[in-house]
Design an enzyme around this catalytic site. Structure first.
Site, PDB file in Angstrom:
ATOM      1  N   LYS A  51      57.233 -10.269 -30.109  1.00  0.00           N
ATOM      2  CA  LYS A  51      57.811  -9.040 -30.642  1.00  0.00           C
ATOM      3  C   LYS A  51      57.365  -7.827 -29.831  1.00  0.00           C
ATOM      4  O   LYS A  51      58.182  -6.977 -29.452  1.00  0.00           O
ATOM      5  CB  LYS A  51      57.399  -8.853 -32.106  1.00  0.00           C
ATOM      6  CG  LYS A  51      57.988  -7.594 -32.733  1.00  0.00           C
ATOM      7  CD  LYS A  51      57.304  -7.196 -34.020  1.00  0.00           C
ATOM      8  CE  LYS A  51      56.048  -6.398 -33.748  1.00  0.00           C
ATOM      9  NZ  LYS A  51      55.586  -5.630 -34.930  1.00  0.00           N
ATOM     10  N   CYS A 102      53.277   2.234 -39.158  1.00  0.00           N
ATOM     11  CA  CYS A 102      52.018   1.506 -39.219  1.00  0.00           C
ATOM     12  C   CYS A 102      51.030   2.256 -40.091  1.00  0.00           C
ATOM     13  O   CYS A 102      50.932   3.475 -40.014  1.00  0.00           O
ATOM     14  CB  CYS A 102      51.441   1.319 -37.819  1.00  0.00           C
ATOM     15  SG  CYS A 102      50.570  -0.240 -37.653  1.00  0.00           S
ATOM     16  N   ARG A 150      46.761   6.368 -34.925  1.00  0.00           N
ATOM     17  CA  ARG A 150      47.121   5.766 -33.634  1.00  0.00           C
ATOM     18  C   ARG A 150      47.810   6.863 -32.830  1.00  0.00           C
ATOM     19  O   ARG A 150      49.029   6.900 -32.737  1.00  0.00           O
ATOM     20  CB  ARG A 150      48.070   4.591 -33.848  1.00  0.00           C
ATOM     21  CG  ARG A 150      47.412   3.377 -34.472  1.00  0.00           C
ATOM     22  CD  ARG A 150      48.465   2.345 -34.795  1.00  0.00           C
ATOM     23  NE  ARG A 150      48.028   1.001 -34.495  1.00  0.00           N
ATOM     24  CZ  ARG A 150      48.831  -0.055 -34.455  1.00  0.00           C
ATOM     25  NH1 ARG A 150      50.116   0.083 -34.683  1.00  0.00           N
ATOM     26  NH2 ARG A 150      48.366  -1.253 -34.195  1.00  0.00           N
ATOM     27  N   ASP A 187      48.722  10.867 -27.951  1.00  0.00           N
ATOM     28  CA  ASP A 187      48.349  11.884 -26.970  1.00  0.00           C
ATOM     29  C   ASP A 187      48.208  11.315 -25.568  1.00  0.00           C
ATOM     30  O   ASP A 187      48.510  11.999 -24.581  1.00  0.00           O
ATOM     31  CB  ASP A 187      47.052  12.587 -27.392  1.00  0.00           C
ATOM     32  CG  ASP A 187      45.870  11.635 -27.508  1.00  0.00           C
ATOM     33  OD1 ASP A 187      46.038  10.581 -28.143  1.00  0.00           O
ATOM     34  OD2 ASP A 187      44.790  11.945 -26.973  1.00  0.00           O
ATOM     35  N   LEU A 188      47.770  10.057 -25.442  1.00  0.00           N
ATOM     36  CA  LEU A 188      47.615   9.475 -24.107  1.00  0.00           C
ATOM     37  C   LEU A 188      48.967   9.245 -23.442  1.00  0.00           C
ATOM     38  O   LEU A 188      49.089   9.348 -22.217  1.00  0.00           O
ATOM     39  CB  LEU A 188      46.819   8.175 -24.180  1.00  0.00           C
ATOM     40  CG  LEU A 188      45.376   8.298 -24.694  1.00  0.00           C
ATOM     41  CD1 LEU A 188      44.691   6.946 -24.716  1.00  0.00           C
ATOM     42  CD2 LEU A 188      44.582   9.289 -23.846  1.00  0.00           C
ATOM     43  N   ASP A 225      45.050  -7.985 -33.376  1.00  0.00           N
ATOM     44  CA  ASP A 225      46.125  -8.486 -34.236  1.00  0.00           C
ATOM     45  C   ASP A 225      45.843  -9.879 -34.793  1.00  0.00           C
ATOM     46  O   ASP A 225      46.655 -10.416 -35.553  1.00  0.00           O
ATOM     47  CB  ASP A 225      47.459  -8.498 -33.478  1.00  0.00           C
ATOM     48  CG  ASP A 225      48.076  -7.120 -33.369  1.00  0.00           C
ATOM     49  OD1 ASP A 225      47.623  -6.204 -34.089  1.00  0.00           O
ATOM     50  OD2 ASP A 225      49.013  -6.939 -32.573  1.00  0.00           O
ATOM     51  N   ILE A 230      38.962  -1.780 -32.124  1.00  0.00           N
ATOM     52  CA  ILE A 230      40.187  -1.183 -31.582  1.00  0.00           C
ATOM     53  C   ILE A 230      40.740  -0.101 -32.507  1.00  0.00           C
ATOM     54  O   ILE A 230      40.974   1.032 -32.091  1.00  0.00           O
ATOM     55  CB  ILE A 230      41.266  -2.256 -31.342  1.00  0.00           C
ATOM     56  CG1 ILE A 230      40.712  -3.391 -30.465  1.00  0.00           C
ATOM     57  CG2 ILE A 230      42.503  -1.631 -30.695  1.00  0.00           C
ATOM     58  CD1 ILE A 230      40.320  -2.984 -29.081  1.00  0.00           C
TER      59      ILE A 230
END
Length: 425
Positions: free
Chosen positions: A22, A122, A127, A130-131, A312, A334
């Site tokens: 996915k 989510c 999350r 900005d990056l 995950d 994470i």
């Protein structure tokens, strides 16, 4: 709202075909925005998030044609962005799925502008994007945040640049990589994510004519080209689905053969499974998971970027460790707030204590069925695994989360001996 009913306690035994990833498919679909030539993706999973991305692209004027159904080769989609009519990704679609942010880089790179709603989809802590935005700014894009939308534009072409990500970011790497393929000059991307889905994206872009070196490493060098062509590309097997069903075999002390997948995608998980006492064998075209003859032992894990243990898989691992011998520590490095499944596992009899970013799991003799509620995608399937291992009946509520990431999960498990059904209100 749909629920899933499971009567657990029986070992799984059978064969499950793993579909396309996915996360790879959602990244690959926006590459069509980089070209006016057709792009075909095969081995596509049939999931709610895939349909949402197709709807988003279609609303922009991309021709989208989904084909196939239950064939062993998986579905495929034909994408044609030659008639693109809109560069806006609206809130009503983007809010359903944060992967929608991946249209941003391709739109700015080829069309010079984009208006993309800040993403949703989510519930796992913050999350930030900005990056993504800083990488595009480094390539020359002008970025503004107004009224819940990202407004991005560039005069002429993006310009190649050296971009060093301060921390590993999968989505940021993907957006920057796609944008860099059409930027003028060379782009150097350092400290990039190395997930198989990014390798898959880079290989697809290369097949379209992109000049990319360093694929599979922490540094990507991209020489921008004027145009990209179309391609046909098979989506990489889903390593998270692979791992989930491997853990389903472990949770039920059963045996499963997983076809359509590869060992190199799940090596960290397999290493931990073997340490816990599960026999994992690489076979032609897949893996065999055998947990019938062993009492599982608790094994610590810490989530890390690929090739480390995947975040995950953390919830599913916790479900298995809940009935293993001894104690194990599961550390989430994470994302924040990714232990929302713990109270629900505790309702089933699991012995779990949270200390900051770690959870201490003390194995119990067995879990018991209960009414539980899914809080996010991975928590949903964690509860499915726990229910398969538990004695008695479990009802899992709010399983719409499950449909975002797992195709026909109840059918695949039922074919291997699980007592599982979907209850529709």
């Amino acid at each position: 709202m749909d629920r899933i009913r499971i009567v657990g306690g029986a070992p799984l035994d059978g064969t499950i075909r793993i579909g396309g990833a996915k996360n790879a498919a959602l990244t690959l679909m926006p590459v069509c925005l980089l070209t006016d030539q057709p792009v075909t993706l095969t081995n596509l999973p049939d999931l709610a998030d895939i349909r949402t991305m197709a709807a988003l692209l279609g609303q922009m004027g991309v021709g989208t044609l989904l084909n196939g159904a239950e064939s062993s080769a998986g579905r495929h989609i034909d994408l044609d962005a030659s008639g693109l009519s809109d560069t806006t990704a609206p809130y009503d679609l983007v809010r359903k799925m944060r992967a929608s942010i991946l249209v941003l880089g391709p739109l700015v790179a080829r069309h010079g502008r984009a208006r993309v709603s800040l993403p949703g989809g989510c519930a796992i802590g913050t999350r930030p994007v900005d990056l993504h935005l800083k990488a595009l700014e480094a390539l020359g894009a002008h970025i503004e945040l107004k009224e819940g939308y990202i407004h991005a534009s560039v005069e002429g072409r993006l310009k190649g640049a050296k971009i060093t990500f301060p921390k590993v970011t999968v989505g940021g790497t993907e957006n920057a990589l796609m944008a860099a393929t059409l930027a003028e000059g060379e782009t150097l991307l350092e400290n990039v994510a190395r997930e198989p889905e990014i390798t898959d994206l880079a290989l697809c872009l290369r097949a379209m004519g992109a000049k990319i070196d360093g694929i599979g490493t922490g540094t990507l060098r991209v020489e921008g080209v004027d145009t990209l062509g179309g391609t046909s590309h098979a989506v990489v097997p889903d390593r998270i689905e692979t791992g989930t069903y491997a853990l389903a075999a472990a949770a039920t002390r059963g045996r499963l053969t997983l076809t359509g997948t590869r060992l190199d995608l799940v090596e960290s998980l397999v290493d931990h499974l073997r340490r816990a006492g599960v026999v994992v064998t690489a076979i032609e075209g897949g893996l065999e998971i055998d947990a019938r003859t062993s009492a599982l032992t608790g094994v610590d894990v810490m989530t890390e970027p690929f090739p480390g243990f995947p975040t995950d898989m953390q919830a599913q691992w916790m479900a298995v460790m809940s009935t293993a011998r001894g104690a194990s520590m599961i550390t989430e490095s994470i994302f924040e707030n990714r232990f929302m499944h713990v109270p629900e596992l505790s309702r089933m009899g699991a012995d779990i204590n949270i200390h900051g970013g770690s959870a201490i799991v003390r194995g119990v003799a067995g879990l018991s069925g209960a009414q539980v509620m899914a809080t996010d995608l991975r928590a949903s399937v964690c509860l499915v695994l726990a229910a398969l291992a538990a004695s008695g009946e479990t009802i899992i509520n709010r399983v719409y989360h499950l449909d975002r990431g797992y195709e026909r999960v109840e059918d695949k498990l039922a074919a291997c001996g699980a007592t599982i059904e979907r209850l529709r209100d």
